[in-house]
Design a protein around this motif. Structure first.
Motif, PDB file in Angstrom:
ATOM      1  N   SER A 126      -8.816   7.286  -4.959  1.00 53.22           N
ATOM      2  CA  SER A 126      -7.634   6.450  -4.719  1.00 53.22           C
ATOM      3  C   SER A 126      -8.007   5.004  -4.413  1.00 53.22           C
ATOM      4  N   TYR A 127      -9.304   4.719  -4.230  1.00 55.72           N
ATOM      5  CA  TYR A 127      -9.766   3.361  -3.968  1.00 55.72           C
ATOM      6  C   TYR A 127     -10.353   2.692  -5.213  1.00 55.72           C
ATOM      7  N   TRP A 128     -10.386   3.357  -6.338  1.00 59.73           N
ATOM      8  CA  TRP A 128     -11.004   2.767  -7.528  1.00 59.73           C
ATOM      9  C   TRP A 128     -10.225   1.550  -8.007  1.00 59.73           C
ATOM     10  N   VAL A 129     -10.845   0.732  -8.826  1.00 57.58           N
ATOM     11  CA  VAL A 129     -10.351  -0.625  -9.098  1.00 57.58           C
ATOM     12  C   VAL A 129      -8.968  -0.661  -9.738  1.00 57.58           C
ATOM     13  N   GLU A 130      -8.756   0.168 -10.769  1.00 57.43           N
ATOM     14  CA  GLU A 130      -7.469   0.164 -11.468  1.00 57.43           C
ATOM     15  C   GLU A 130      -6.702   1.444 -11.161  1.00 57.43           C
ATOM     16  N   ILE A 166      -4.024  -3.445 -11.104  1.00 58.14           N
ATOM     17  CA  ILE A 166      -4.884  -3.475  -9.923  1.00 58.14           C
ATOM     18  C   ILE A 166      -4.440  -2.407  -8.937  1.00 58.14           C
ATOM     19  N   ASN A 167      -5.398  -1.717  -8.367  1.00 61.82           N
ATOM     20  CA  ASN A 167      -5.115  -0.707  -7.350  1.00 61.82           C
ATOM     21  C   ASN A 167      -4.475  -1.384  -6.135  1.00 61.82           C
ATOM     22  N   PRO A 168      -3.243  -1.010  -5.777  1.00 55.88           N
ATOM     23  CA  PRO A 168      -2.577  -1.673  -4.651  1.00 55.88           C
ATOM     24  C   PRO A 168      -3.161  -1.304  -3.296  1.00 55.88           C
ATOM     25  N   ARG A 169      -3.867  -0.190  -3.238  1.00 64.92           N
ATOM     26  CA  ARG A 169      -4.423   0.241  -1.949  1.00 64.92           C
ATOM     27  C   ARG A 169      -5.690  -0.527  -1.595  1.00 64.92           C
ATOM     28  N   HIS A 170      -6.452  -0.912  -2.622  1.00 69.24           N
ATOM     29  CA  HIS A 170      -7.738  -1.581  -2.396  1.00 69.24           C
ATOM     30  C   HIS A 170      -7.905  -2.661  -3.462  1.00 69.24           C
ATOM     31  N   PRO A 171      -7.054  -3.710  -3.432  1.00 67.66           N
ATOM     32  CA  PRO A 171      -7.047  -4.709  -4.501  1.00 67.66           C
ATOM     33  C   PRO A 171      -8.280  -5.610  -4.465  1.00 67.66           C
ATOM     34  N   ILE A 199       0.056  -5.956  -5.681  1.00 66.76           N
ATOM     35  CA  ILE A 199       0.807  -5.524  -4.503  1.00 66.76           C
ATOM     36  C   ILE A 199      -0.189  -5.149  -3.422  1.00 66.76           C
ATOM     37  N   ARG A 200       0.061  -5.586  -2.207  1.00 70.59           N
ATOM     38  CA  ARG A 200      -0.909  -5.371  -1.143  1.00 70.59           C
ATOM     39  C   ARG A 200      -0.662  -4.111  -0.328  1.00 70.59           C
ATOM     40  N   SER A 201       0.395  -3.388  -0.639  1.00 66.24           N
ATOM     41  CA  SER A 201       0.649  -2.162   0.108  1.00 66.24           C
ATOM     42  C   SER A 201       1.294  -1.143  -0.788  1.00 66.24           C
ATOM     43  N   ILE A 202       1.202   0.107  -0.428  1.00 70.19           N
ATOM     44  CA  ILE A 202       1.832   1.173  -1.226  1.00 70.19           C
ATOM     45  C   ILE A 202       2.788   1.937  -0.335  1.00 70.19           C
TER      46      ILE A 202
END
Length: 202
Positions: A126-130, A166-171, A199-202
């Motif tokens: 869940s932390y991967w880039v995309e 972009i992954n919103p959890r770890h942008p 987005i900076r949050s999920i």
């Protein structure tokens, strides 16, 4: 599924589509079967293995885009040795020599990012880039070779929408931009679009 109404696809429909696609892909099934034989704890084939198959489907490609490598993830906090990962790679290579296997125990990968210890493979990916890369699949351990277990912490809708987000959890904007350019995704799959996922949050 060329030019599908993919923005309207439900999660259950997406998972059924994946099951059909993978069952029809002899090479991917060979890789999945090889992994299943090792019975790794939470052993999955991840990232481009599933993501690229969906993108090929969206583009109507009759021949699968070659995989540069096959990412294997598993979760074993009692043995985080890199030698163990190499031994697993060798075991998989003996079964499918044509594949470039890359094995990583997700029980140690939190150290790469300064995170707290991950509780399982799903949290790790869940932390991967995309967002679209945060996917993994395996054959269900106690079922026949036609039942799949899919990890998709953000669901599969953006994969079937043909976006790269972009992954919103770890942008990580700079890493995201570098990967999109280096991996040439928009050339290989020209119908893909960059998602508005800053987005900076999920």
């Amino acid at each position: 599924m060329t030019n599908p109404d993919s923005t309207d696809i439900t999660e259950s429909e997406a998972r059924l589509a994946v099951s059909r696609m993978l069952t029809e892909d002899l090479y991917r099934m060979q890789c999945l079967t090889a992994l299943k034989a090792l019975n790794l704890p939470q052993g999955y084939l991840a990232a481009g293995f599933l993501r690229n198959a969906i993108w090929d489907e969206l583009h109507g490609y009759k021949k699968a885009t070659p995989l540069n490598d096959i990412d294997v993830i598993y979760f074993n906090p009692s043995d985080t040795s890199k030698d163990t990962e190499l031994n697993i790679e060798r075991a998989l290579t003996s079964q499918v020599p044509s594949a470039h296997w890359q094995v990583k125990n997700q029980a140690r990968m939190h150290l790469n990012h300064g995170h707290n210890v991950y509780k399982d493979c799903e949290e790790a990916i869940s932390y991967w880039v995309e967002k679209e890369t945060c996917v993994a699949i395996r054959l269900c351990p106690n079922e026949g070779n036609d039942t799949f277990d899919i990890l998709a912490p953000y669901g599969l809708s953006s994969n079937f929408a043909g976006t790269i987000s972009i992954n919103p959890r770890h942008p990580r904007d700079d890493v995201f931009t570098q990967r999109v350019k280096a991996k040439n995704w928009l050339v290989t799959w020209p119908q893909l679009t960059l998602g508005s996922a800053l987005i900076r949050s999920i």
